[in-house]
Design a protein around this motif. Structure first.
Motif, PDB file in Angstrom:
ATOM      1  N   GLY A   1      -0.743  -0.830  -2.482  1.00 50.33           N
ATOM      2  CA  GLY A   1      -0.942  -2.409  -2.640  1.00 50.33           C
ATOM      3  C   GLY A   1      -0.809  -3.068  -1.622  1.00 50.33           C
TER       4      GLY A   1
ATOM      5  N   THR B   1      -7.848  -2.616   2.594  1.00 50.77           N
ATOM      6  CA  THR B   1      -8.253  -3.847   3.057  1.00 50.77           C
ATOM      7  C   THR B   1      -8.496  -4.237   4.504  1.00 50.77           C
ATOM      8  OG1 THR B   1      -7.511  -4.801   0.822  1.00 50.77           O
ATOM      9  CG2 THR B   1      -8.679  -6.649   2.291  1.00 50.77           C
TER      10      THR B   1
ATOM     11  N   ASN C   1       1.468  -7.656   6.540  1.00 52.43           N
ATOM     12  CA  ASN C   1       0.039  -7.968   6.074  1.00 52.43           C
ATOM     13  C   ASN C   1       0.326  -9.417   5.108  1.00 52.43           C
ATOM     14  OD1 ASN C   1      -2.599  -8.593   5.088  1.00 52.43           O
ATOM     15  ND2 ASN C   1      -2.358  -6.696   3.695  1.00 52.43           N
TER      16      ASN C   1
ATOM     17  N   ARG D   1      -4.837  -6.594  -8.102  1.00 51.00           N
ATOM     18  CA  ARG D   1      -5.954  -5.645  -7.912  1.00 51.00           C
ATOM     19  C   ARG D   1      -6.583  -5.236  -9.169  1.00 51.00           C
ATOM     20  NH1 ARG D   1      -4.564  -0.474  -4.041  1.00 51.00           N
ATOM     21  NH2 ARG D   1      -3.309   0.134  -5.832  1.00 51.00           N
TER      22      ARG D   1
HETATM   23  P1  ADP Z   1      -3.532  -0.420  -0.420  1.00 53.27           P
HETATM   24  O1  ADP Z   1      -4.951   0.219  -0.055  1.00 53.27           O
HETATM   25  O2  ADP Z   1      -2.466  -0.548   0.612  1.00 53.27           O
HETATM   26  O3  ADP Z   1      -3.188   0.166  -1.699  1.00 53.27           O
HETATM   27  P2  ADP Z   1      -5.400  -2.721  -0.927  1.00 53.27           P
HETATM   28  O4  ADP Z   1      -5.994  -2.760   0.385  1.00 53.27           O
HETATM   29  O5  ADP Z   1      -6.043  -2.181  -2.072  1.00 53.27           O
HETATM   30  O6  ADP Z   1      -4.096  -1.939  -0.843  1.00 53.27           O
HETATM   31  O7  ADP Z   1      -5.103  -4.234  -1.415  1.00 53.27           O
HETATM   32  C1  ADP Z   1      -4.078  -4.329  -2.786  1.00 53.27           C
HETATM   33  C2  ADP Z   1      -4.587  -5.830  -3.227  1.00 53.27           C
HETATM   34  O8  ADP Z   1      -4.136  -6.728  -2.274  1.00 53.27           O
HETATM   35  C3  ADP Z   1      -6.040  -5.976  -3.063  1.00 53.27           C
HETATM   36  O9  ADP Z   1      -6.686  -6.621  -4.473  1.00 53.27           O
HETATM   37  C4  ADP Z   1      -6.379  -6.732  -1.864  1.00 53.27           C
HETATM   38  O10 ADP Z   1      -7.637  -7.595  -2.162  1.00 53.27           O
HETATM   39  C5  ADP Z   1      -5.202  -7.654  -1.942  1.00 53.27           C
HETATM   40  N1  ADP Z   1      -4.877  -8.080  -0.549  1.00 53.27           N
HETATM   41  C6  ADP Z   1      -4.751  -7.240   0.550  1.00 53.27           C
HETATM   42  N2  ADP Z   1      -4.487  -7.973   1.737  1.00 53.27           N
HETATM   43  C7  ADP Z   1      -4.139  -9.159   1.217  1.00 53.27           C
HETATM   44  C8  ADP Z   1      -3.691 -10.459   1.919  1.00 53.27           C
HETATM   45  N3  ADP Z   1      -3.571 -10.494   3.414  1.00 53.27           N
HETATM   46  N4  ADP Z   1      -3.350 -11.358   1.110  1.00 53.27           N
HETATM   47  C9  ADP Z   1      -3.664 -11.466  -0.244  1.00 53.27           C
HETATM   48  N5  ADP Z   1      -4.136 -10.483  -0.671  1.00 53.27           N
HETATM   49  C10 ADP Z   1      -4.639  -9.062   0.061  1.00 53.27           C
END
Ligand code: ADP
Ligand code: 5GP
Length: 204
Positions: free
Chosen positions: A14, A19, A167, A136
């Protein structure tokens, strides 16, 4: 031919790894993303062979026994593993490879592959991490709780990584990962110095 580099990206579930990596992949041409195998069920929108190779536990264990994973680990109650052949083939062909794997897997890769680059993605805070996991909308509350409970244990490995990227703002975090990749391409690797010196030894 120059080999590709291996970039290993970890961080709590998360935190935004997926992303950030998709942003980075849009900006770079010579890089592939490893597709892991897992025994967890596909989430809505997950495509077999694109997001993961979804396997039964028996299939996974068989492949592990056959030595077909570079590393594998049990994460949040399911098996996850990095198929070995695509990593070897990609790096040998001169392309970079990104692995998005948990800390246990990253430490196993580190034992085998000391020229890898290890990047840890941190959330701005635990509060924001929970908001992202909830926002998410892919995980049930008990799954989110398990992932939150694992997060601190994962962050405890930060000192084993080469880089830590927070991030907070997505654009800045993606830019920082791109900068790391660019900088790593200028690194003088073990054993490379002799080759460079001999190339400059002749005026042609
Ligand atoms: P992971 O791959 O580390 O499990 P994700 O890429 O699925 O995490 O991101 C988790 C959630 O947070 C998603 O809904 C994504 O759109 C959101 N997210 C990712 N980076 C950011 C950011 N910098 N600011 C706000 N929301 C974000
Ligand atoms: P998710 O189920 O949210 O896609 O991933 C859960 C966790 O498993 C994340 O921390 C992710 O980095 C990790 N993971 C994904 N693929 C692999 C893999 O091939 N090996 C290991 N060790 N961890 C993985």
């Amino acid at each position: 031919m120059k080999k590709g580099r291996l970039f290993v990206v970890s961080g709590p579930s998360g935190t935004g790894k997926c992303t950030i990596i998709s942003r980075v992949m849009e900006r770079l041409e010579n890089v592939s993303l490893s597709i892991s195998a897992t025994t967890r069920a596909p989430r809505a929108g997950d495509v077999d062979g694109v997001d993961y190779y979804f396997l039964t536990e028996e299939e996974f264990i068989n492949r592990a026994d056959e030595g077909r994973f570079l590393e594998h680990a049990c994460v949040h109650g399911y098996y996850y593993g990095t198929p070995l052949d695509p990593v070897t083939e990609t790096v040998e062909s001169g392309r970079d490879m990104i692995l998005e794997i948990d800390v246990q897997g990253a430490m196993k890769v580190k034992e085998k592959y000391n020229e890898g680059v290890y990047i840890f993605i941190l959330p701005p805070s635990m509060k924001v991490l929970r908001e992202r996991l909830t926002g998410r909308g892919t995980d049930a509350p008990d799954v989110i709780e398990r992932r939150m409970n694992n997060a601190l244990g994962e962050i405890a490995y930060i000192d084993r990584y080469d880089y830590g990227v927070v991030n907070d703002d997505l654009d800045s975090a993606a830019e920082q990962v791109l900068d790391i990749i660019k900088a790593e391409h200028c690194r003088v690797l073990d054993g490379e110095a002799d080759k460079i010196i001999s190339e400059y030894g002749e005026e042609n």
